[in-house]
Design a protein around this motif. Structure first.
Motif, PDB file in Angstrom:
ATOM      1  N   THR A 102       0.839  -1.193   0.000  1.00 22.17           N
ATOM      2  CA  THR A 102       0.000   0.000   0.000  1.00 22.17           C
ATOM      3  C   THR A 102       0.875   1.244   0.000  1.00 22.17           C
ATOM      4  N   VAL A 103       0.561   2.183  -0.881  1.00 24.03           N
ATOM      5  CA  VAL A 103       1.335   3.420  -0.957  1.00 24.03           C
ATOM      6  C   VAL A 103       0.534   4.583  -0.392  1.00 24.03           C
ATOM      7  N   ASP A 104       1.278   5.554   0.119  1.00 20.58           N
ATOM      8  CA  ASP A 104       0.693   6.749   0.704  1.00 20.58           C
ATOM      9  C   ASP A 104      -0.146   7.485  -0.335  1.00 20.58           C
ATOM     10  N   LEU A 105      -1.320   7.946   0.065  1.00 20.44           N
ATOM     11  CA  LEU A 105      -2.244   8.568  -0.876  1.00 20.44           C
ATOM     12  C   LEU A 105      -1.656   9.835  -1.498  1.00 20.44           C
ATOM     13  N   ALA A 106      -1.111  10.731  -0.686  1.00 21.66           N
ATOM     14  CA  ALA A 106      -0.640  12.027  -1.197  1.00 21.66           C
ATOM     15  C   ALA A 106       0.529  11.871  -2.163  1.00 21.66           C
ATOM     16  N   THR A 107       1.569  11.133  -1.746  1.00 21.23           N
ATOM     17  CA  THR A 107       2.755  11.034  -2.599  1.00 21.23           C
ATOM     18  C   THR A 107       2.505  10.166  -3.828  1.00 21.23           C
ATOM     19  N   SER A 108       1.636   9.178  -3.713  1.00 20.03           N
ATOM     20  CA  SER A 108       1.360   8.319  -4.873  1.00 20.03           C
ATOM     21  C   SER A 108       0.512   9.034  -5.907  1.00 20.03           C
ATOM     22  N   GLN A 109      -0.210  10.083  -5.502  1.00 19.28           N
ATOM     23  CA  GLN A 109      -1.057  10.834  -6.420  1.00 19.28           C
ATOM     24  C   GLN A 109      -0.422  12.154  -6.853  1.00 19.28           C
ATOM     25  N   THR A 110       0.871  12.317  -6.561  1.00 14.84           N
ATOM     26  CA  THR A 110       1.610  13.502  -7.012  1.00 14.84           C
ATOM     27  C   THR A 110       2.190  13.203  -8.394  1.00 14.84           C
ATOM     28  N   ALA A 111       1.674  13.854  -9.412  1.00  9.70           N
ATOM     29  CA  ALA A 111       2.004  13.508 -10.797  1.00  9.70           C
ATOM     30  C   ALA A 111       3.479  13.685 -11.119  1.00  9.70           C
ATOM     31  N   ILE A 112       4.146  14.668 -10.506  1.00  8.55           N
ATOM     32  CA  ILE A 112       5.554  14.911 -10.843  1.00  8.55           C
ATOM     33  C   ILE A 112       6.472  13.824 -10.288  1.00  8.55           C
ATOM     34  N   ASN A 113       5.935  12.899  -9.517  1.00  5.99           N
ATOM     35  CA  ASN A 113       6.739  11.771  -9.027  1.00  5.99           C
ATOM     36  C   ASN A 113       6.898  10.681 -10.095  1.00  5.99           C
ATOM     37  N   TYR A 114       6.265  10.883 -11.267  1.00  5.14           N
ATOM     38  CA  TYR A 114       6.338   9.917 -12.353  1.00  5.14           C
ATOM     39  C   TYR A 114       6.716  10.642 -13.647  1.00  5.14           C
ATOM     40  N   SER A 115       7.521   9.982 -14.462  1.00  6.71           N
ATOM     41  CA  SER A 115       7.882  10.555 -15.751  1.00  6.71           C
ATOM     42  C   SER A 115       8.223   9.443 -16.737  1.00  6.71           C
ATOM     43  N   VAL A 116       7.817   9.639 -18.004  1.00  8.62           N
ATOM     44  CA  VAL A 116       8.131   8.683 -19.070  1.00  8.62           C
ATOM     45  C   VAL A 116       8.987   9.388 -20.113  1.00  8.62           C
ATOM     46  N   ASN A 117      10.012   8.686 -20.581  1.00  8.95           N
ATOM     47  CA  ASN A 117      10.934   9.267 -21.563  1.00  8.95           C
ATOM     48  C   ASN A 117      10.296   9.367 -22.949  1.00  8.95           C
ATOM     49  N   ASN A 118      11.119   9.666 -23.958  1.00 10.95           N
ATOM     50  CA  ASN A 118      10.663   9.796 -25.352  1.00 10.95           C
ATOM     51  C   ASN A 118       9.566  10.844 -25.507  1.00 10.95           C
ATOM     52  N   LEU A 119       9.736  11.950 -24.772  1.00 12.03           N
ATOM     53  CA  LEU A 119       8.867  13.129 -24.888  1.00 12.03           C
ATOM     54  C   LEU A 119       7.452  12.941 -24.341  1.00 12.03           C
TER      55      LEU A 119
END
Length: 450
Positions: free
Chosen positions: A240-257
């Protein structure tokens, strides 16, 4: 299932010396290490689990000595009731009791699993004599047969916290809490089963632990990344992941633009799952890297920056074929007595069939989540039949369409409704009267030339 099996072996002497309880029933008995007493003839060890094995209508209990301090204590265990609980069929786990006999008057605390009506939820009670008072009540619905894992903690101030993983794993979610300091010591820990005849063998328990609160210091990791559409991902974490940090969009990024997602939403059903949606679409056949950082678990441990590859592939016509058909399953000839349709993913990419459809005749049903590796097969059958195909990838389709014995048309479409494969089969294809009579499947001769 045996989360504490090794711990029980290594720490048994120490645990008992300090009044703790650890029992995963690995020894195949409940008469030693630790000894349980009570209605012992009403229980057995079955497949490494404590199971009620009684008859008639009655109440049966087992208890084991436990004097561990209630201050900063944790209780956790696995439980399965293989029926719909009711006012006459329910289980109790006594976390605290001053008496060995759990069927009579006592002072302690217990969790109850089952009640009258249909809003059954796990509830913590304090018992004084024969009177019970609610301390707190969970939110997981257990009105039908269930398998769950439960953790309860009590701190030095008397605050009780109830945590549950409704899947039976260890992804606990805090559901309720309440403060009660009425009782401060204990002598026993145990289980009690109230049952009628039909449920006298349907209570299961395992992995009991009573002792100091287990502190989680391990950060979450990503178990898998699944593409669910041309611009969305499902990210499965190990816990189980923390609600606030798991729903912070800038914590995820995909390459290739592709960049950051426009939304990150933790699932309300599986709190170890985060669903990402991006403004840019993935290109078919391209390998991408998802970078994840700063996501925490519930205790606050942050993930070590994770780079996970995934490939988006848009299936084409003939990528997935109807490869084998079991229309007339009876009499059985070395195969289970269930109709099925086997699909062959003959592409060079893994394909997730979630929300694809299978149509047999005019009956269309949705295929559940199932990933089929490149050049691999999956058996589609009824939900009852799926467990009877071990060793192969299978998926139980709710209300699986009837596979007509004499022949019909089978059509496979992807989640967007695009046609992937369709064929009309006939029992004349057997060219053998004995095989056409049942128990034999029809298989595509040359999948390279459908």
């Amino acid at each position: 299932m045996k989360a504490f099996r090794n711990l029980a072996i290594v720490l048994f002497l120490a645990c008992r010396a300090y009044g703790q309880v650890t029992d995963a029933f690995s020894a195949g008995n409940f008469t030693a290490n630790p000894p349980w007493t009570g209605n012992d003839t009403d229980f057995v060890i079955s497949v490494g689990q404590l199971r009620l094995n009684s008859s008639g209508t009655d109440t049966s209990y087992l208890a084991t000595a436990n004097t561990y301090t209630l201050s900063n204590c944790e209780w956790n265990f696995w439980i399965r009731l293989n029926f719909s609980p009711s006012g006459n069929n329910y289980g109790r786990v006594y976390l605290v009791s001053d008496q060995q006999d759990l069927s009579g008057s006592l002072n302690g605390y217990y969790l109850q699993f089952g009640e009258a009506l249909s809003n059954d939820q796990v509830e913590l009670f304090r018992q004084n004599g024969t009177a019970s008072t609610s301390v707190c009540r969970g939110t997981t619905l257990i009105a039908s047969a269930f398998t769950i894992r439960v953790k309860v903690t009590r701190d030095a101030s008397g605050l009780w916290t109830l945590l549950i993983d409704p899947t039976g794993g260890t992804n606990y979610v805090s559901e309720a809490s309440g403060t009660d300091n009425t009782i401060s010591t204990t002598n026993f820990f145990g289980v009690s089963c109230r049952y009628t005849t039909t449920n006298a063998t349907q209570f299961y328990f395992d992995d009991f632990y009573v002792g100091p609160i287990i502190v989680d210091t391990a950060p979450p990791v990503i178990d898998s990344v699944n593409v669910t559409s041309p611009n969305s991902l499902d990210v499965f974490f190990s816990e189980t992941v923390d609600l606030a940090t798991s729903q912070t969009a800038i914590n995820y990024s995909v390459n290739n633009l592709i960049g950051n997602p426009v939304s990150a939403v933790r699932s309300t059903v599986n709190t170890a799952l985060v669903q990402l949606t991006f403004s840019q679409s993935f290109q078919s056949g391209t390998t991408y890297v998802l970078t994840t950082s700063n996501v925490q678990d519930v205790p606050g441990n942050s993930i070590i920056t994770s780079n996970d590859t995934f490939v988006f592939y848009l299936p084409q016509y003939f990528d997935v074929l109807v490869n084998e058909i079991m229309a007339d399953e009876s009499p059985a000839v070395s195969l289970p007595l269930y109709e099925y349709v086997e699909l062959h993913n003959r592409s060079g990419y893994e394909i997730n069939l979630k929300d694809w459809t299978i149509t047999i005749g005019s009956n269309t049903k949705t295929i559940p989540y199932v990933k089929v590796p490149a050049d691999s097969f999956v058996v589609l059958t009824s939900t009852a039949g799926a467990p009877f195909y071990p060793g192969v990838i299978s998926a139980g389709v709710t209300s699986f369409p009837s596979v007509t014995n004499t022949g019909n048309t089978i059509t496979i479409r992807d989640s967007s409704g695009n046609l992937i494969h369709s064929l009309a089969y006939s029992d004349a294809w057997y060219q053998d009267a004995a095989k056409a009579d049942g128990g034999w499947s029809l298989e595509m001769i040359d999948p390279a030339n459908p």
